[in-house]
Structure formats: C-alpha cells, structure tokens
Design an enzyme around this catalytic site. Structure first.
Site, PDB file in Angstrom:
ATOM      1  N   ARG A  27      28.380  13.716 -71.402  1.00 37.24           N
ATOM      2  CA  ARG A  27      27.853  12.936 -72.523  1.00 37.24           C
ATOM      3  C   ARG A  27      28.935  11.929 -72.890  1.00 37.24           C
ATOM      4  NH1 ARG A  27      25.865  15.998 -77.929  1.00 37.24           N
ATOM      5  NH2 ARG A  27      28.111  16.209 -78.164  1.00 37.24           N
ATOM      6  N   MET A  45       0.851  16.172 -93.387  1.00 34.82           N
ATOM      7  CA  MET A  45       1.989  15.416 -93.915  1.00 34.82           C
ATOM      8  C   MET A  45       2.604  16.092 -95.132  1.00 34.82           C
ATOM      9  SD  MET A  45       2.190  11.443 -95.136  1.00 34.82           S
ATOM     10  CE  MET A  45       1.811  10.709 -93.563  1.00 34.82           C
ATOM     11  N   LYS A  67      28.644  16.128 -89.971  1.00 37.88           N
ATOM     12  CA  LYS A  67      27.821  14.977 -89.568  1.00 37.88           C
ATOM     13  C   LYS A  67      26.387  15.173 -90.054  1.00 37.88           C
ATOM     14  CE  LYS A  67      27.094  17.145 -85.069  1.00 37.88           C
ATOM     15  NZ  LYS A  67      27.717  17.355 -83.760  1.00 37.88           N
ATOM     16  N   TYR A 108      -6.560  19.571 -89.613  1.00 41.93           N
ATOM     17  CA  TYR A 108      -6.810  18.534 -88.624  1.00 41.93           C
ATOM     18  C   TYR A 108      -6.932  19.173 -87.241  1.00 41.93           C
ATOM     19  CZ  TYR A 108      -5.331  15.180 -92.186  1.00 41.93           C
ATOM     20  OH  TYR A 108      -5.226  14.432 -93.319  1.00 41.93           O
TER      21      TYR A 108
END
Ligand SMILES: *Cc1c(COP(=O)(O)O)cnc(C)c1O
Length: 354
Positions: free
Chosen positions: A130, A300, A35, A252
């Site tokens: 679940r 980023m 998956k 940052y």
C-alpha cells in the site's frame, strides 16, 4: 421529544482501553491512532480521553493543527505525510512528524526551503503493497533523509496486512527486521492486532487504533476477553409498532414476509445515521435489553425490529444498535463488514452524548 437516536461515547472506556494497550505493550510508547475523527468518536473528545498516550496519529492537517493549538504536547504523526510544500511548512511550525512513504515525498522534502526542523517516519513496505519503500529502496531513502539539513529525528515504520489473520506477521516482520537491523533508529510496526498478539513486533512505538475504541481485531477472541470496553454505543427507540398478519411483507423490496402473525417495531435509525444498509434480515439488536434482530431492508431513517417474542417492547422502548451489551463486531459480521467501518460511518446528524 427529539428524534431519539444518540451515540453515547464512554470516555472512561477509552481510558480503560489505553491502559489495556499499555499493559500489553509495557515497553513501547503508545501512538494512539485517532484518524477518521477518532474512528467516529470525535477528534477532540477522543484525544482528551486518551491524553495519557505518548502520541497521536491521524491524516488531516487541520486536525493535527487543532490538537497542537488545544495544547497537546505529544508526538503527532501525519500517517500519509505531507501532500505539498505548505504541509511541510505547517508540519515544521506545529512540530508534526511526517510519514515519508514515496519518492515524490522525498523529492518534495529536497525542495523544502525552510530551516525549521522536521521529524520523519520512513515507511517500509513489508508486503502489504500500500504505502512505503521496498526494503531495497528504503536504504537509499534513509541515507537521503539522514543527509537532509531539515530532517531531525527519523523513525522506521511498517504496517501489517494480516496481523489479525491466521497468517500472522512472520514474513513481513522478518523482512522489516532484516532491513532495520543495520540502523540504530526507533521502530514502529504494530497496529492493535499485532500489539495484542505479537510482542516481538512491539518495537519502540505501537500504533493501536481499533482496540482503543473497545473492539476486538480478532474473529476468535472477543473484546471482553481482551479486557476492552466499547467506547461507542448507538442507541435509539421504537417509534411505531406494526401488527403483521401471515403473508404481510415489510420494507422496500419486500425482503421479509411474515409466516404468521407477528409484531414488528420501527426503530428510528437508518443508513443516513450510519447504520449499514447492507445489513441483512437477522442482524442482531437489543430491544429493551433483549436480543432480537432486524427484518427486511434498512431504509434511510428507519429499520425494522422483530418483536415477536418481546411482548413487553412497545413504542418508546430503548434499542441498542451496537455497543454496550451488543459488540459492534457482531453487528459488523452480520452486515458483511468490519467494526471499523461501522464506527467511522456514524453521520453528523446523530447527536453525541458523553
Ligand atoms: C489505522 C492504522 C493503524 C491502527 O490500526 P488498528 O487496526 O485500528 O489498530 C496503525 N497504523 C497505521 C499505519 C494505520 O493506518
């Protein structure tokens, strides 16, 4: 020179890890869980490398159809089953086994008009809460499936919440077995952790995911100790070096402040490549093969590497973010996450080489 980041996928590591799964569960069939695009390793290349598996498990209908059309003949299991009647028709046409986990899926099956046969995996909720029917309801669901004209083979499955934890699987295993013992139906219970640690849970089909990609599901046992090899190595390079003076800050939010003069390397890898932004100061990485750490905040497209004690590392030096030489589990731990999330998070802009 292209931007230097690359994900290296080691196909022979995938093959090795599948052999390790077989060795640990010799009597079970292996349903390789692929998956999320093969946990970020690429659907088709992962399936190709794992073609010795007895089956593949995934979620996405298009992916399942693509596997069939590419010629894979193994069992293919849709882990969340069908979402609508069209899915059922496709599942029948492409011979895809469907998990049935909820009453609404039973109702949908009842309304299924096709005569083509379907294989179903009935999911039992053994305590994870679940997906799946509680044991009391599962008996009735099983009877309903057995009476259904279009249902061919039925497998019983469950999934463990704590197979990788000290708590283990004793309770859910007893619950599942207590239910399943009345039926002569194949069973599937084990993810990687249960496969490796609990032979009593192997049943007829094991469902390894993580271990096939070369990561350990356990906090106290390394992948290497388990004979697993990392299938994904995320690599980049230093593209700039900054000479900091005492008191200089970086990044940052100025999360890091130099106490003395030091060198910092700028690595071409950021959260838009899939590197976790929440990795703290001090997350491990390899620069020119030497262990060092990130500094400041991941941005980023770039992150900062501490080069204080690595004078030989300079612009162009190779960096390993995780994989060979640096287990993804260690990076995940430092970033407050799990290796699953790091591998899946790799983004489409990262070139893949095999
Ligand atoms: C993802 C998944 C697995 C594989 O789990 P790993 O921990 O990666 O081995 C097995 N079974 C089900 C139902 C899953 O969703």
């Amino acid at each position: 020179m292209p931007r230097p980041i690359q994900a290296h996928i080691n196909l022979s590591a995938l093959e090795n890890n599948l052999r390790m799964a077989r060795r640990a569960a010799p009597s079970a069939r292996i349903m390789a869980v692929i998956k999320a695009d093969g946990y970020g390793h690429g659907l088709m290349r992962t399936a190709g490398a794992l073609s010795a598996a007895d089956g593949f498990a995934l979620l996405n209908m298009q992916d399942a159809v693509q596997l069939r059309e590419a010629g894979f003949r193994q069992t293919i299991l849709l882990l969340e089953g069908a979402f609508n009647a069209e899915d059922l028709a496709l599942a029948a046409r492409y011979d895809l086994a469907c998990v049935v986990h909820s009453a609404w899926q039973l109702a949908m099956l009842d309304a299924y008009p096709e005569r083509e046969k379907l294989d179903v995996w009935l999911k039992v909720n053994s305590g994870m809460n679940r997906l799946g029917f509680a044991p009391q309801q599962a008996a009735q669901a099983l009877e309903q499936l057995r009476r259904h004209r279009a249902v061919r083979d039925i497998t019983l499955m469950t999934h463990f919440a704590n197979a990788d934890e000290p708590r283990g699987i004793a309770e859910p295993l007893a619950l599942f077995n207590n239910f399943a013992t009345s039926y002569r139906v194949p069973r599937s219970l084990a993810n990687s952790a249960a496969l490796l640690r609990y032979p009593e849970a192997h049943g007829d089909w094991v469902r390894p995911g993580l271990m096939l990609y070369g990561a350990s599901p356990f906090i106290d046992v390394s992948a290497q100790q388990l004979g697993l090899q990392p299938a994904m190595t995320l690599r980049s390079r230093i593209i700039a070096v900054q000479e900091l003076r005492a008191g200089d800050e970086i990044g940052y939010g100025a999360l890091f402040r130099a106490e003395h003069a030091m060198r910092v390397g700028i690595v071409a890898c950021g959260y838009a490549d899939g590197y976790p932004r929440h990795a703290l100061n001090g997350t491990p990485l390899l620069a020119d093969g030497q262990m060092t750490q990130t500094l400041g905040r991941v941005s980023m497209d770039m992150l900062y590497a501490d080069l204080s004690r690595l004078p030989q590392v300079d612009v162009g030096s190779a960096v390993t973010l995780w994989g060979e030489g640096l287990p993804v589990e260690e990076v995940a731990r430092a970033a407050g996450t799990v290796s699953y999330e790091l591998m899946c998070a790799l983004t489409a802009r990262v070139p893949v080489v095999c």
